[in-house]
Each structure stands twice: as C-alpha cells, then as structure tokens.
Design a protein around this motif. Structure first.
Motif, mmCIF file in Angstrom:
data_model
loop_
_atom_site.group_PDB
_atom_site.id
_atom_site.type_symbol
_atom_site.label_atom_id
_atom_site.label_comp_id
_atom_site.label_asym_id
_atom_site.label_seq_id
_atom_site.Cartn_x
_atom_site.Cartn_y
_atom_site.Cartn_z
ATOM 1 N N LEU A 60 7.310 -4.707 -7.196
ATOM 2 C CA LEU A 60 6.006 -4.092 -6.981
ATOM 3 C C LEU A 60 5.759 -3.841 -5.487
ATOM 4 N N GLY A 61 4.676 -3.137 -5.207
ATOM 5 C CA GLY A 61 4.247 -2.934 -3.826
ATOM 6 C C GLY A 61 4.435 -1.512 -3.336
ATOM 7 N N HIS A 62 3.326 -0.751 -3.232
ATOM 8 C CA HIS A 62 3.436 0.645 -2.805
ATOM 9 C C HIS A 62 3.133 0.853 -1.327
ATOM 10 N N GLU A 63 2.850 -0.224 -0.594
ATOM 11 C CA GLU A 63 2.541 -0.106 0.833
ATOM 12 C C GLU A 63 3.542 -0.932 1.624
ATOM 13 N N ALA A 64 4.230 -0.294 2.565
ATOM 14 C CA ALA A 64 5.242 -1.030 3.325
ATOM 15 C C ALA A 64 5.432 -0.415 4.702
ATOM 16 N N VAL A 86 6.055 3.572 5.164
ATOM 17 C CA VAL A 86 6.522 4.321 4.001
ATOM 18 C C VAL A 86 5.330 5.025 3.359
ATOM 19 N N HIS A 87 5.446 6.332 3.184
ATOM 20 C CA HIS A 87 4.429 7.073 2.422
ATOM 21 C C HIS A 87 4.836 6.996 0.957
ATOM 22 N N PRO A 88 4.028 6.378 0.085
ATOM 23 C CA PRO A 88 4.513 6.028 -1.252
ATOM 24 C C PRO A 88 4.462 7.146 -2.282
ATOM 25 N N ASN A 89 3.819 8.278 -1.982
ATOM 26 C CA ASN A 89 3.622 9.301 -3.004
ATOM 27 C C ASN A 89 4.911 10.036 -3.340
ATOM 28 N N LEU A 90 5.332 9.911 -4.581
ATOM 29 C CA LEU A 90 6.504 10.625 -5.098
ATOM 30 C C LEU A 90 6.013 11.850 -5.860
ATOM 31 N N THR A 91 6.341 13.030 -5.383
ATOM 32 C CA THR A 91 5.875 14.270 -5.996
ATOM 33 C C THR A 91 7.014 15.288 -5.995
ATOM 34 N N CYS A 92 6.764 16.402 -6.690
ATOM 35 C CA CYS A 92 7.817 17.422 -6.781
ATOM 36 C C CYS A 92 8.006 18.182 -5.477
ATOM 37 N N ARG A 93 6.978 18.223 -4.622
ATOM 38 C CA ARG A 93 6.984 18.880 -3.307
ATOM 39 C C ARG A 93 6.998 20.397 -3.370
ATOM 40 N N SER A 94 6.879 20.989 -4.569
ATOM 41 C CA SER A 94 6.971 22.452 -4.647
ATOM 42 C C SER A 94 5.880 23.108 -5.492
ATOM 43 N N CYS A 95 5.099 22.348 -6.264
ATOM 44 C CA CYS A 95 4.081 22.946 -7.126
ATOM 45 C C CYS A 95 2.890 23.405 -6.287
ATOM 46 N N ARG A 96 1.940 24.059 -6.921
ATOM 47 C CA ARG A 96 0.783 24.597 -6.196
ATOM 48 C C ARG A 96 -0.056 23.489 -5.572
ATOM 49 N N MET A 104 -1.682 14.567 -4.688
ATOM 50 C CA MET A 104 -2.039 13.559 -5.698
ATOM 51 C C MET A 104 -2.271 14.178 -7.076
ATOM 52 N N MET A 105 -2.404 15.515 -7.136
ATOM 53 C CA MET A 105 -2.605 16.204 -8.403
ATOM 54 C C MET A 105 -1.310 16.712 -9.022
ATOM 55 N N ALA A 110 3.599 9.912 -8.650
ATOM 56 C CA ALA A 110 3.640 8.473 -8.901
ATOM 57 C C ALA A 110 3.818 7.823 -7.539
ATOM 58 N N MET A 111 3.826 6.507 -7.509
ATOM 59 C CA MET A 111 4.004 5.837 -6.226
ATOM 60 C C MET A 111 5.125 4.819 -6.305
ATOM 61 N N ILE A 112 5.873 4.741 -5.225
ATOM 62 C CA ILE A 112 6.881 3.704 -5.083
ATOM 63 C C ILE A 112 6.227 2.340 -5.329
ATOM 64 N N GLY A 113 6.852 1.524 -6.180
ATOM 65 C CA GLY A 113 6.339 0.185 -6.426
ATOM 66 C C GLY A 113 5.045 0.122 -7.192
ATOM 67 N N HIS A 114 4.712 1.220 -7.897
ATOM 68 C CA HIS A 114 3.415 1.268 -8.564
ATOM 69 C C HIS A 114 3.565 1.926 -9.924
ATOM 70 N N ALA A 115 2.441 2.206 -10.541
ATOM 71 C CA ALA A 115 2.441 2.730 -11.899
ATOM 72 C C ALA A 115 2.641 4.242 -11.916
ATOM 73 N N ALA A 116 2.909 4.772 -13.105
ATOM 74 C CA ALA A 116 3.030 6.208 -13.323
ATOM 75 C C ALA A 116 2.297 6.548 -14.607
ATOM 76 N N PHE A 117 1.606 7.688 -14.625
ATOM 77 C CA PHE A 117 0.728 7.991 -15.746
ATOM 78 C C PHE A 117 1.060 9.294 -16.457
ATOM 79 N N SER A 118 1.872 10.140 -15.887
ATOM 80 C CA SER A 118 2.145 11.449 -16.483
ATOM 81 C C SER A 118 3.223 11.337 -17.554
ATOM 82 N N ASP A 119 3.201 12.310 -18.486
ATOM 83 C CA ASP A 119 4.195 12.349 -19.554
ATOM 84 C C ASP A 119 5.395 13.233 -19.206
ATOM 85 N N VAL A 120 5.345 13.915 -18.061
ATOM 86 C CA VAL A 120 6.435 14.822 -17.705
ATOM 87 C C VAL A 120 7.595 14.020 -17.127
#
Length: 366
Positions: A60-64, A86-96, A104-105, A110-120
């Motif tokens: 666990l742990g999204h802040e480091a 460490v910036h924890p946000n894991l994203t596709c980097r290419s969507c609108r 965040m949208m 999702a975040m490193i060391g944290h939860a994920a909520f999307s079904d994709v």
C-alpha cells in the motif's frame, strides 16, 4: 536476490503485514526509488475492506519521496541519486481528460499503492500497483518529479495531498477577498487547504470540525488570513436534525460564504454547509460522503449555486505546489505532526483511522 521490508495487504485481512519481499527490478522505462518518506491515508483500509484493490497481495501507499536508486536502460533525464517525489496517478496520458489537465477523470485513472474503480483494462495499474510503504518502490520514469533543495522528503511525500487541496481551491472559483468555509478542517485535507488559502484570494476562513480545542490548534495555520471556528461539539443538541450548523455559519457570515470546501466523509455537515452559501457560491466536495444532498433543484436555480465533485489532483496541481514550496512561498513542514518507522506502519494506520489524538498529516520513514 536483494530483499526489502514492505507493508502489505492481502485478501481477507483487515490489517497491514510487514513482510520481507524481493526488491523490484526496474524495467527499461522504470525508475527505482529508495523511499525516504511515505504518506499515510486513513481511507486505505476502508477501501481494502470494500474490495477496491484489484491486485492482492499488494504494497500500500500512494505517496512517496526519496532518492533514485536505479533507472531502466531507456530512461533519460533522471539520474541515480536524484531527490524525487512520486506522482501516483496512473492514466492513459492520451484521452481528452489527460490532454486537458483533468487526468483524474481518465477511465484508466488509478493510483500506485491504492485502489482502482474503473471496469476498463488498466495496464499501468496492473504493472505498478505496488506502493510506497516499503524500502523501495518501482514507478514509470515519467511519474517522478525533482524535489527542490529546500523541500524535505516528508513534505515531498505529502505533495499529493497539498495538490488535492490546490485542485479543490481552483474548482471553487474564488475571487480576491473571498470567504471560504472548510469542513473537516482539522484533518489532512483541511489543514492543507488552510495553509494554501491565502494563495487563492481568501480573505476570511470559517473552519468547521468536531472539536473546539483541535480547531483552535489549526487556526494558526491560516498565515494571517482571518479565521473563525465552528465546533460541532459546541452546537446545541439536535443540531444535526435542526439545521444547527447552517444557523451557526449564517450567524458568522450573514451574507453567506463564497465557497465551501467539504472534506467530511459522512453525516449532515455537507448539506448544512451548502445551505450557508452566498448567492453564486460553490460547494466543492472531496470527502466521499455517502449521505444524500437533498436540495430542491429550484433552490439551486434561485441561488445560482454550483456543486462540484473532485476526486484527485493533476500533475499541474502538484507542480504548482512544488513551485510554492521551492520558492519559499509555502512552508508545509508544520503540517506533518506524526512520523512512524516502517515497522510501525500498522499502528500508524490505526492511529490515522481512530484519530484519538490530533493528527494533521502522518508519514512513515522506512
């Protein structure tokens, strides 16, 4: 094989376990960070109980924050020995959303060391779900930010929370001279907001929390901004059913507040604070409160109120915080009230959850 200690969570467990596991090997595009400080979030274990962690067991742990220990063969611009957060946000980097400072949208967020909520599908989260409550963490090279020389590792680990407050303040749309209500003002996000308020045109703060004593302690963080306090434990009995908080806020600010930044995780505070907004005011919510906000649409229309939800910060917000810290305009060292060794990570999480003693921000030092 080199090993390290890590605070791990597993399926069916409601507590962290300190385990010895292999140090991760950096891939071609990775950076391995030797963790000097990792932030704590009280909601981690609640999310674990909800089944929001896709990959278990996990660290666990999204802040480091720490120093770069190794880099992958294709990494450029990041040197071994560099001080980074460490910036924890894991994203596709290419969507609108990613292209317009709304990462965040992103559906893959999702975040490193944290939860994920999307079904994709979330390939980055699959690869980098292990977090920073460990002696080392492996991250994509594009998610490390240099730490200014003046910024210590403990503050560096909490840049994410400060950036969350920046995002909430931006969404409030404040103008110079604004009056701002901050709920859950004695918690992590509340104290971050108080420290940053003067940089966003706030002239007056109204701080809402459970305890008068704890509110008085955080008042000094306002850095010269006038601050009033409303303690829930000082409201008349039955306040929660009789709009007692709304009346207390209206007594202090008869014309209404320009904005409410609401970090309350449950209960009637959100709705009652909303009713204390001025015409054209904005409620920004970042508390995951499950209580319904039962406002007639006609009331929103007549008062021209805005209700905005936000769940995280962006890289731009974090860079703004680093600029304030590095330039000396913001001093966040006093926000960190608790430091724990990695061996006490489970006790630290329990302390964050119960808050039997005042805790603003807490970090673990491996």
């Amino acid at each position: 094989m080199k090993t390290m200690l890590a605070a791990r969570a597993d399926r069916g467990s409601d507590a962290l376990q300190l385990l010895e596991i292999p140090v991760p090997e950096p891939g071609p595009l990775d950076v391995l960070v030797k963790v000097a400080s990792a932030g704590l979030a009280p909601g981690m274990m609640r999310l674990l109980a909800m089944g929001a962690f896709r990959h278990l067991p996990t660290t666990l742990g999204h802040e480091a924050a720490g120093t770069v220990a190794a880099v992958g063969e294709k990494v450029t611009g990041v040197a071994v020995g560099a001080r980074v957060r460490v910036h924890p946000n894991l994203t596709c980097r290419s969507c609108r959303y990613c292209r317009t400072d709304r990462e965040m949208m992103c559906a893959q967020q999702a975040m490193i060391g944290h939860a994920a909520f999307s079904d994709v599908p979330m390939p980055l989260y699959d690869a980098y779900h292990d977090g920073g409550l460990a002696e080392y963490v492996r991250v994509p090279h594009w998610l490390v930010d240099p730490l200014p020389d003046a910024v210590g590792f403990d503050v560096g680990a909490k840049v994410h929370d400060l950036a969350n407050a920046v995002r909430a303040l931006k969404l409030a749309g404040l103008t110079p001279g604004a009056t701002l209500v901050v709920t859950a003002a004695t918690g992590t996000m509340g104290t971050a907001t108080i420290a940053l308020a003067r940089h966003f045109g706030v002239a007056r703060l109204v701080l809402v929390g459970r305890s008068a004593e704890r509110l008085e302690a955080v008042r000094r963080l306002s850095a010269g901004v006038a601050a009033d306090v409303v303690a829930l434990d000082g409201l008349p009995p039955g306040w929660d059913e009789k709009q007692g908080l709304t009346r207390a806020l209206r007594d202090l600010v008869p014309e209404g507040a320009d904005a409410v930044l609401d970090y309350v995780p449950h209960g009637p505070v959100t709705l009652q604070a909303t009713a204390a907004l001025a015409t054209g005011g904005t409620l920004v919510h970042m508390g995951a409160n499950q209580a319904p906000v039962t406002l007639p649409m006609a009331e929103l229309m007549r008062n021209c109120w805005r209700i905005v939800g936000t769940r995280a910060c962006t890289r731009t917000d974090a860079e703004q915080v680093l600029g304030l810290l590095g330039g000396g305009a913001l001093d966040a060292a006093d926000l960190i009230t608790h430091r724990y060794p990695l061996a006490d990570a489970a006790r630290a999480v329990e302390a964050m959850q119960t808050r039997t003693e005042p805790i603003w921000m807490a970090v673990v030092n491996p």
